[in-house]
Motif scaffolding. Structure first.
Motif, PDB file in Angstrom:
ATOM      1  N   PHE A 108      -1.533  -4.150 -18.788  1.00  0.00           N
ATOM      2  CA  PHE A 108      -1.638  -4.847 -17.518  1.00  0.00           C
ATOM      3  C   PHE A 108      -2.900  -5.676 -17.398  1.00  0.00           C
ATOM      4  O   PHE A 108      -3.984  -5.222 -17.710  1.00  0.00           O
ATOM      5  CB  PHE A 108      -1.649  -3.845 -16.353  1.00  0.00           C
ATOM      6  N   GLY A 109      -2.740  -6.880 -16.933  1.00  0.00           N
ATOM      7  CA  GLY A 109      -3.843  -7.686 -16.441  1.00  0.00           C
ATOM      8  C   GLY A 109      -3.746  -7.631 -14.929  1.00  0.00           C
ATOM      9  O   GLY A 109      -2.664  -7.643 -14.387  1.00  0.00           O
ATOM     10  N   LEU A 110      -4.853  -7.559 -14.240  1.00  0.00           N
ATOM     11  CA  LEU A 110      -4.818  -7.386 -12.799  1.00  0.00           C
ATOM     12  C   LEU A 110      -5.266  -8.649 -12.105  1.00  0.00           C
ATOM     13  O   LEU A 110      -6.293  -9.212 -12.448  1.00  0.00           O
ATOM     14  CB  LEU A 110      -5.710  -6.227 -12.395  1.00  0.00           C
ATOM     15  N   VAL A 111      -4.474  -9.099 -11.150  1.00  0.00           N
ATOM     16  CA  VAL A 111      -4.835 -10.244 -10.341  1.00  0.00           C
ATOM     17  C   VAL A 111      -4.972  -9.721  -8.922  1.00  0.00           C
ATOM     18  O   VAL A 111      -3.983  -9.472  -8.268  1.00  0.00           O
ATOM     19  CB  VAL A 111      -3.749 -11.332 -10.396  1.00  0.00           C
ATOM     20  N   ALA A 112      -6.234  -9.531  -8.460  1.00  0.00           N
ATOM     21  CA  ALA A 112      -6.396  -9.004  -7.112  1.00  0.00           C
ATOM     22  C   ALA A 112      -7.797  -9.223  -6.587  1.00  0.00           C
ATOM     23  O   ALA A 112      -8.765  -9.075  -7.311  1.00  0.00           O
ATOM     24  CB  ALA A 112      -6.085  -7.518  -7.081  1.00  0.00           C
ATOM     25  N   ALA A 113      -7.889  -9.561  -5.322  1.00  0.00           N
ATOM     26  CA  ALA A 113      -9.169  -9.577  -4.645  1.00  0.00           C
ATOM     27  C   ALA A 113      -9.337  -8.259  -3.901  1.00  0.00           C
ATOM     28  O   ALA A 113     -10.443  -7.817  -3.651  1.00  0.00           O
ATOM     29  CB  ALA A 113      -9.254 -10.736  -3.667  1.00  0.00           C
ATOM     30  N   VAL A 164       1.202  -1.123   2.102  1.00  0.00           N
ATOM     31  CA  VAL A 164       0.766  -2.201   1.210  1.00  0.00           C
ATOM     32  C   VAL A 164       1.992  -2.830   0.563  1.00  0.00           C
ATOM     33  O   VAL A 164       3.025  -2.185   0.416  1.00  0.00           O
ATOM     34  CB  VAL A 164      -0.209  -1.702   0.118  1.00  0.00           C
ATOM     35  N   GLU A 165       1.873  -4.098   0.208  1.00  0.00           N
ATOM     36  CA  GLU A 165       2.929  -4.773  -0.533  1.00  0.00           C
ATOM     37  C   GLU A 165       2.542  -4.744  -2.007  1.00  0.00           C
ATOM     38  O   GLU A 165       1.413  -5.082  -2.362  1.00  0.00           O
ATOM     39  CB  GLU A 165       3.082  -6.210  -0.053  1.00  0.00           C
ATOM     40  N   VAL A 166       3.485  -4.339  -2.857  1.00  0.00           N
ATOM     41  CA  VAL A 166       3.214  -4.201  -4.284  1.00  0.00           C
ATOM     42  C   VAL A 166       4.189  -5.062  -5.072  1.00  0.00           C
ATOM     43  O   VAL A 166       5.387  -5.042  -4.815  1.00  0.00           O
ATOM     44  CB  VAL A 166       3.350  -2.731  -4.742  1.00  0.00           C
ATOM     45  N   GLN A 167       3.625  -5.788  -6.030  1.00  0.00           N
ATOM     46  CA  GLN A 167       4.450  -6.532  -6.976  1.00  0.00           C
ATOM     47  C   GLN A 167       3.910  -6.245  -8.376  1.00  0.00           C
ATOM     48  O   GLN A 167       2.722  -6.394  -8.630  1.00  0.00           O
ATOM     49  CB  GLN A 167       4.396  -8.029  -6.710  1.00  0.00           C
ATOM     50  N   ILE A 226      -1.994   4.172  -8.564  1.00  0.00           N
ATOM     51  CA  ILE A 226      -2.943   3.152  -8.126  1.00  0.00           C
ATOM     52  C   ILE A 226      -3.465   3.517  -6.743  1.00  0.00           C
ATOM     53  O   ILE A 226      -2.692   3.880  -5.864  1.00  0.00           O
ATOM     54  CB  ILE A 226      -2.264   1.774  -8.038  1.00  0.00           C
ATOM     55  N   ALA A 227      -4.779   3.373  -6.564  1.00  0.00           N
ATOM     56  CA  ALA A 227      -5.378   3.575  -5.243  1.00  0.00           C
ATOM     57  C   ALA A 227      -6.028   2.271  -4.800  1.00  0.00           C
ATOM     58  O   ALA A 227      -7.140   1.953  -5.203  1.00  0.00           O
ATOM     59  CB  ALA A 227      -6.421   4.691  -5.281  1.00  0.00           C
ATOM     60  N   PRO A 228      -5.334   1.485  -3.972  1.00  0.00           N
ATOM     61  CA  PRO A 228      -5.970   0.274  -3.451  1.00  0.00           C
ATOM     62  C   PRO A 228      -7.171   0.683  -2.591  1.00  0.00           C
ATOM     63  O   PRO A 228      -7.156   1.730  -1.954  1.00  0.00           O
ATOM     64  CB  PRO A 228      -4.898  -0.366  -2.582  1.00  0.00           C
ATOM     65  N   TYR A 229      -8.215  -0.143  -2.603  1.00  0.00           N
ATOM     66  CA  TYR A 229      -9.369   0.175  -1.772  1.00  0.00           C
ATOM     67  C   TYR A 229     -10.054  -1.110  -1.319  1.00  0.00           C
ATOM     68  O   TYR A 229      -9.865  -2.171  -1.905  1.00  0.00           O
ATOM     69  CB  TYR A 229     -10.364   1.081  -2.508  1.00  0.00           C
ATOM     70  N   VAL A 230     -10.845  -1.002  -0.267  1.00  0.00           N
ATOM     71  CA  VAL A 230     -11.607  -2.128   0.256  1.00  0.00           C
ATOM     72  C   VAL A 230     -13.090  -1.925  -0.024  1.00  0.00           C
ATOM     73  O   VAL A 230     -13.764  -2.821  -0.500  1.00  0.00           O
ATOM     74  CB  VAL A 230     -11.362  -2.305   1.774  1.00  0.00           C
ATOM     75  N   HIS A 271      -2.681  -6.302   1.273  1.00  0.00           N
ATOM     76  CA  HIS A 271      -2.892  -5.461   2.459  1.00  0.00           C
ATOM     77  C   HIS A 271      -3.860  -6.173   3.394  1.00  0.00           C
ATOM     78  O   HIS A 271      -4.926  -6.636   2.971  1.00  0.00           O
ATOM     79  CB  HIS A 271      -3.458  -4.098   2.063  1.00  0.00           C
ATOM     80  N   ASP A 272      -3.504  -6.245   4.651  1.00  0.00           N
ATOM     81  CA  ASP A 272      -4.381  -6.750   5.684  1.00  0.00           C
ATOM     82  C   ASP A 272      -5.001  -8.113   5.325  1.00  0.00           C
ATOM     83  O   ASP A 272      -6.219  -8.308   5.448  1.00  0.00           O
ATOM     84  CB  ASP A 272      -5.467  -5.707   5.970  1.00  0.00           C
ATOM     85  N   GLY A 273      -4.160  -9.008   4.813  1.00  0.00           N
ATOM     86  CA  GLY A 273      -4.632 -10.364   4.504  1.00  0.00           C
ATOM     87  C   GLY A 273      -5.358 -10.502   3.181  1.00  0.00           C
ATOM     88  O   GLY A 273      -5.820 -11.596   2.846  1.00  0.00           O
ATOM     89  N   ARG A 274      -5.488  -9.441   2.427  1.00  0.00           N
ATOM     90  CA  ARG A 274      -6.149  -9.492   1.114  1.00  0.00           C
ATOM     91  C   ARG A 274      -5.122  -9.207   0.031  1.00  0.00           C
ATOM     92  O   ARG A 274      -4.221  -8.419   0.214  1.00  0.00           O
ATOM     93  CB  ARG A 274      -7.256  -8.449   1.023  1.00  0.00           C
ATOM     94  N   SER A 275      -5.303  -9.851  -1.122  1.00  0.00           N
ATOM     95  CA  SER A 275      -4.437  -9.532  -2.245  1.00  0.00           C
ATOM     96  C   SER A 275      -5.190  -9.738  -3.543  1.00  0.00           C
ATOM     97  O   SER A 275      -6.206 -10.402  -3.573  1.00  0.00           O
ATOM     98  CB  SER A 275      -3.171 -10.365  -2.227  1.00  0.00           C
TER      99      SER A 275
END
Length: 189
Positions: free
Chosen positions: A14-19, A143-146, A116-120, A185-189
């Protein structure tokens, strides 16, 4: 961005594309002992009877599929989590230990568990995702996951999910894929 990955399955996968930050608990440990087959699937380092006994002692009597066991334990939150059981997901096995007893149950050869644990704001380092002790920042959060397999542009996962009470969300994926994970999530991806 922060992602801890299973060296064998995920670094090349996996390559990750996320802010929005992500963490995935996983391992580099491939150790295994002897294997016995029984009600709890393939048990490594102990007999299948030992695995069944350990599962029964922790309220999982009748669970004979490693996918079912992992999915059940990862969804437990707070006081529901067994205090005297460590359940660690490895690349090829689930390792259960309690009171000095340890059993390993093989994970299917054609799949792996990505947690996976998304975090801010914060995360934790982790080499083996512990289904009974790891916690993430965004518990019970939608959260929306793709997840897309880049080799053929196949969308493996595309849905809105709620993180478990432990702050993680888990997916069973095919082994040996190369892909991209996007969580919004909440305007961030």
């Amino acid at each position: 961005m922060y992602v801890r990955r299973n060296i064998r399955n995920l670094v090349s996968a996996f390559g990750l594309v996320a802010a929005l930050g992500l963490t995935a608990c996983s391992t580099t440990d491939d150790s295994s002992d002897t294997t016995a087959t029984g009600a709890a699937g393939s048990a490594t380092g102990a007999t299948a009877a030992d695995a069944s006994q350990l599962l029964s002692a922790h309220g999982m009597s009748g669970m004979d599929d490693v996918v079912e066991i992992i999915d059940h334990l990862d969804r437990l939150g707070g006081s529901e989590r067994p205090q005297d059981l460590i359940a660690s997901v490895r690349p090829d096995q689930l390792v259960l230990s309690s009171g000095g007893d340890e059993v390993s149950i093989a994970i299917p050869d054609d799949a792996f568990y990505l947690s996976i644990a998304p975090y801010v704001n914060q995360t934790h380092e982790c080499y083996n995702h512990s289904l009974t002790t790891c916690t993430g920042e965004l518990a019970s959060t939608e959260v929306e996951v793709q997840i897309v397999d880049e080799t053929n542009d196949e969308v493996l996962v595309e849905k809105t999910v709620t993180t478990f009470e432990n702050g993680f969300v888990g997916f069973w994926l095919p082994r040996d894929i190369k892909g991209t994970i996007k969580i919004t999530h909440d305007g961030r991806s």
